[in-house]
Design an enzyme around this catalytic site. Sequence first.
Site, PDB file in Angstrom:
ATOM      1  N   LYS A 107       0.852  -1.184   0.000  1.00 19.27           N
ATOM      2  CA  LYS A 107       0.000   0.000   0.000  1.00 19.27           C
ATOM      3  C   LYS A 107       0.886   1.232   0.000  1.00 19.27           C
ATOM      4  CE  LYS A 107      -4.146   0.826   2.023  1.00 19.27           C
ATOM      5  NZ  LYS A 107      -5.127   0.572   3.039  1.00 19.27           N
ATOM      6  N   ASP A 116     -10.906   1.726  12.165  1.00 15.25           N
ATOM      7  CA  ASP A 116     -11.558   1.806  10.859  1.00 15.25           C
ATOM      8  C   ASP A 116     -12.128   0.444  10.465  1.00 15.25           C
ATOM      9  OD1 ASP A 116     -12.509   3.153   8.686  1.00 15.25           O
ATOM     10  OD2 ASP A 116     -10.582   3.386   7.681  1.00 15.25           O
TER      11      ASP A 116
HETATM   12  N1  ATP Z   1      -3.546  -7.408   1.809  1.00 15.53           N
HETATM   13  C1  ATP Z   1      -4.294  -7.325   0.715  1.00 15.53           C
HETATM   14  N2  ATP Z   1      -4.407  -8.360  -0.111  1.00 15.53           N
HETATM   15  C2  ATP Z   1      -5.176  -8.263  -1.225  1.00 15.53           C
HETATM   16  N3  ATP Z   1      -5.865  -7.185  -1.601  1.00 15.53           N
HETATM   17  C3  ATP Z   1      -5.794  -6.109  -0.823  1.00 15.53           C
HETATM   18  C4  ATP Z   1      -4.999  -6.103   0.385  1.00 15.53           C
HETATM   19  N4  ATP Z   1      -5.108  -4.896   0.958  1.00 15.53           N
HETATM   20  C5  ATP Z   1      -5.948  -4.182   0.168  1.00 15.53           C
HETATM   21  N5  ATP Z   1      -6.353  -4.885  -0.906  1.00 15.53           N
HETATM   22  C6  ATP Z   1      -7.232  -4.436  -1.982  1.00 15.53           C
HETATM   23  O1  ATP Z   1      -7.003  -3.082  -2.254  1.00 15.53           O
HETATM   24  C7  ATP Z   1      -8.205  -2.347  -2.183  1.00 15.53           C
HETATM   25  C8  ATP Z   1      -7.935  -1.000  -1.566  1.00 15.53           C
HETATM   26  O2  ATP Z   1      -7.602  -1.181  -0.234  1.00 15.53           O
HETATM   27  P1  ATP Z   1      -7.646  -0.026   0.819  1.00 15.53           P
HETATM   28  O3  ATP Z   1      -7.529  -0.642   2.132  1.00 15.53           O
HETATM   29  O4  ATP Z   1      -6.666   1.010   0.421  1.00 15.53           O
HETATM   30  O5  ATP Z   1      -9.066   0.611   0.558  1.00 15.53           O
HETATM   31  P2  ATP Z   1     -10.341   0.717   1.405  1.00 15.53           P
HETATM   32  O6  ATP Z   1     -10.237  -0.161   2.580  1.00 15.53           O
HETATM   33  O7  ATP Z   1     -11.431   0.528   0.446  1.00 15.53           O
HETATM   34  O8  ATP Z   1     -10.377   2.221   1.832  1.00 15.53           O
HETATM   35  P3  ATP Z   1      -9.702   2.956   3.085  1.00 15.53           P
HETATM   36  O9  ATP Z   1      -8.282   3.205   2.713  1.00 15.53           O
HETATM   37  O10 ATP Z   1     -10.497   4.205   3.201  1.00 15.53           O
HETATM   38  O11 ATP Z   1      -9.805   2.058   4.273  1.00 15.53           O
HETATM   39  C9  ATP Z   1      -9.140  -3.175  -1.334  1.00 15.53           C
HETATM   40  O12 ATP Z   1     -10.446  -3.001  -1.729  1.00 15.53           O
HETATM   41  C10 ATP Z   1      -8.680  -4.588  -1.597  1.00 15.53           C
HETATM   42  O13 ATP Z   1      -9.376  -5.138  -2.660  1.00 15.53           O
END
Ligand code: ATP
Length: 669
Positions: A371, A467
């Site tokens: 990320k 969160d």
């Molecule tokens: N460890 C992981 N393995 C696989 N996919 C992931 C992982 N972490 C995140 N993702 C994917 O990336 C996308 C974006 O993740 P992220 O956590 O940034 O967004 P969010 O949870 O939708 O928003 P926020 O950042 O506001 O919590 C997720 O919807 C998920 O599909």
Amino acid sequence: MILNLATLFFALLSLASGQDLKFTFNGFRLANLTLDGIAEYTPTGLLALTNRTVQRKGHAFYPNPIPFKTSPNTSVSSFSTSFVFGIISEFQKLSGHGIVFVVAPTPALPGALASQYLGLFNETSNDDPNNHVIGVELDTIQSTEFGDINNNHVGIDINSLDSVDAHPVGYFSDENGQFQNLSLISGKAMQVWVEYDGVKKQINVTIALVGVNKPKKPILSLPRDLSPFMNQEMYVGFSSSTGSVLTSHYILGWSFRLNGEAKELDLSSLPKLPRIGPKKTSRFLTIGVPAISVVSALVLISGMFFYLKRKRKFAEVLEDWELDYGPHRFKYKELYIATKGFKDKELLGAGGFGRVYRGILPSSKIEIAVKRVSHESRQGMREFVAEIVSIGRLRHRNIVQLLGYCRRKGELLLVYDYMPNGSLDKFLYDQPDFTLNWRQRLRVIKGVASGLFYLHEEWEQVVVHRDVKASNVLLDGELNGRLGDFGLARLYDHGTDPQTTHVVGTVGYLAPEHTRTGRATTSTDVYAFGAFLLEVGCGRRPIDPRAPTEDFILVDWVFSLWSKGEILLAVDHNLGCDFVAEEVELVLKLGLLCSHSEPMARPSMRQVVRYLEGEVALPELTSLGLSAAGLTFAHREGFDEFAMSYPYTMDQAFPHSTSVAESILSGGR
Ligand SMILES: Nc1ncnc2c1ncn2[C@@H]1O[C@H](COP(=O)(O)OP(=O)(O)OP(=O)(O)O)[C@@H](O)[C@H]1O
Ligand SMILES: *[C@@H]1O[C@H](CO)[C@@H](O)[C@H](O)[C@H]1NC(C)=O
Ligand SMILES: *[C@@H]1O[C@H](CO)[C@@H](O)[C@H](O)[C@H]1NC(C)=O
Ligand SMILES: *[C@@H]1O[C@H](CO)[C@@H](O)[C@H](O)[C@H]1NC(C)=O
Ligand SMILES: *[C@@H]1O[C@H](CO)[C@@H](O)[C@H](O)[C@H]1NC(C)=O
Ligand SMILES: *[C@@H]1O[C@H](CO)[C@@H](O)[C@H](O)[C@H]1NC(C)=O
Ligand SMILES: *[C@@H]1O[C@H](CO)[C@@H](O)[C@H](O)[C@H]1NC(C)=O
């Protein structure tokens, strides 16, 4: 000869009086200076007079007084000092303000100001003959009020910031006597020599890049008797101040001697300046180019370009304090290779904090998710990284393992275990191709509950997730629910001004008291978990602008169905009839209970786990103030709380919010 005799005499005298008249610090690891302001030692042994601050000052003095005169009326003895310093600024072309070698009556400079005052004086004390302060300033800003010659000069200051003598920074070459410019803010370490001849009454200042022999001709050579300005005993040290540009001022080594030449510093044992940004490699260019033909020069240059580009491409930020976190730090290059250069093809999704990429670590072949969080403010970074590292020690089968991090300029990269099935919300909303059946959903719910319980109560310290929501629940290969995205909310908390309570979280999951006090607690997590339960049970987002106005707040809608005794109508249509009614009812009622506006009335995660496992029966909601007659779970001031919960977003995004909020909170419908 006379001079030598005098030296010997003073040396003997000093022996007799037992005074410490010479000292050398090759690094400050074991030093015991008198620090003041924001001065501190770094773990690597640098003396940091300022550390990436603005508008602050730092002082460091040798703790013992130096007997510059043998009695009050005699003249000042000879002395010499040498030190190595480095100035590291946020910007390449601008810094502020500088470093001063000081001789002062006390080991502090009370009342002094930062910025252009260099931590020496203030408006009233500047130019006051009672200061008894002598300084050699290395000034990086042109303050016209003090008659500065430019923004890169060395000056001799006597009781005043209007230098008695000043010169642009540089040195006279020993070979041809020509002046060579040096830039104080180049980020390079430089050495300064200050020598006072007590017989000739002359003060010399010389400067050179570190490692270069001391140039013979000083840059400043001022004939001046210092005796009238100095007390019998004085303290020696450094003062530094920052202005509006984030700057660090470091001293790497320091040597001083009364009546004699200061011992040479052992340059090889000095601590290193922190590495920031890519290393300069231009010297290579200047040596290589003339030596070879134009063609090979071109080859070399393009090679250099490639190298520099690569270097910049993979540049990262590593500060001293991070060295302890070695095992948790990833190399940017490694992550770059793992994600095939952060290709769009590897993009898993983007969230509120940044984009997430899939990757495979080249060394271990482990699948990871990276990320990229852009983070301009460096404030609180240290605490945050400490927190990430501590989060990295969390181990639970319902928690996405944080493997480590990497820092670059303005950016933080977090490395997690890869979750092949992505986030839960994809299975719930927007007419998914594939949805989870009730058994799978209940397993995810139980898993997330146990993960959150672990964070709240089972780990060595209480961790508030901050969160919890369906999009932060990821599904592993076996469709186990795992909580992800910890602590990120915290990064933004750390980074913001504590004066303005800036609430981080997601609308619809934020407990009323969280928005009111700005404090996240385990109960605010339970509140969000309640919203999550309803989400999974109903297959709807906590706030769904597309739903009919009176139903667009999920908890409100479920509550109204429950109060009519029809709670099962809330269940997700995608499930069809394939669900266990008692379990759905339990999940939805528990969701309502966790959404209680009174934090004390919400269950703890320990209780939640027990309810879900059926170890304890869920209490009747009516006995808990959730009565059909009126939503007493929205207690008296409830309306204000709710109105405050969504100060802007609600009004802008959902024009009906007030009326809906009012109807929830003013008691039933
Ligand atoms: N460890 C992981 N393995 C696989 N996919 C992931 C992982 N972490 C995140 N993702 C994917 O990336 C996308 C974006 O993740 P992220 O956590 O940034 O967004 P969010 O949870 O939708 O928003 P926020 O950042 O506001 O919590 C997720 O919807 C998920 O599909
Ligand atoms: C450092 O100096 C202070 C003041 O001179 C003294 O009180 C203290 O004991 C010293 N500490 C060490 C470790 O020498
Ligand atoms: C700078 O020094 C202050 C005061 O000692 C400290 O609180 C802060 O963490 C330091 N900042 C950095 C970036 O090291
Ligand atoms: C020092 O000088 C002052 C006046 O200038 C005089 O009064 C005093 O006696 C002198 N002290 C010594 C020790 O010479
Ligand atoms: C200026 O500094 C002096 C000490 O040098 C101090 O006594 C005085 O209070 C300071 N003045 C202001 C306005 O801070
Ligand atoms: C030194 O710097 C000054 C001012 O920046 C410039 O005018 C001068 O040409 C420079 N001299 C050399 C030798 O680089
Ligand atoms: C100061 O510099 C002058 C001129 O180079 C030189 O003659 C003198 O010896 C120097 N004094 C000291 C104390 O180094």
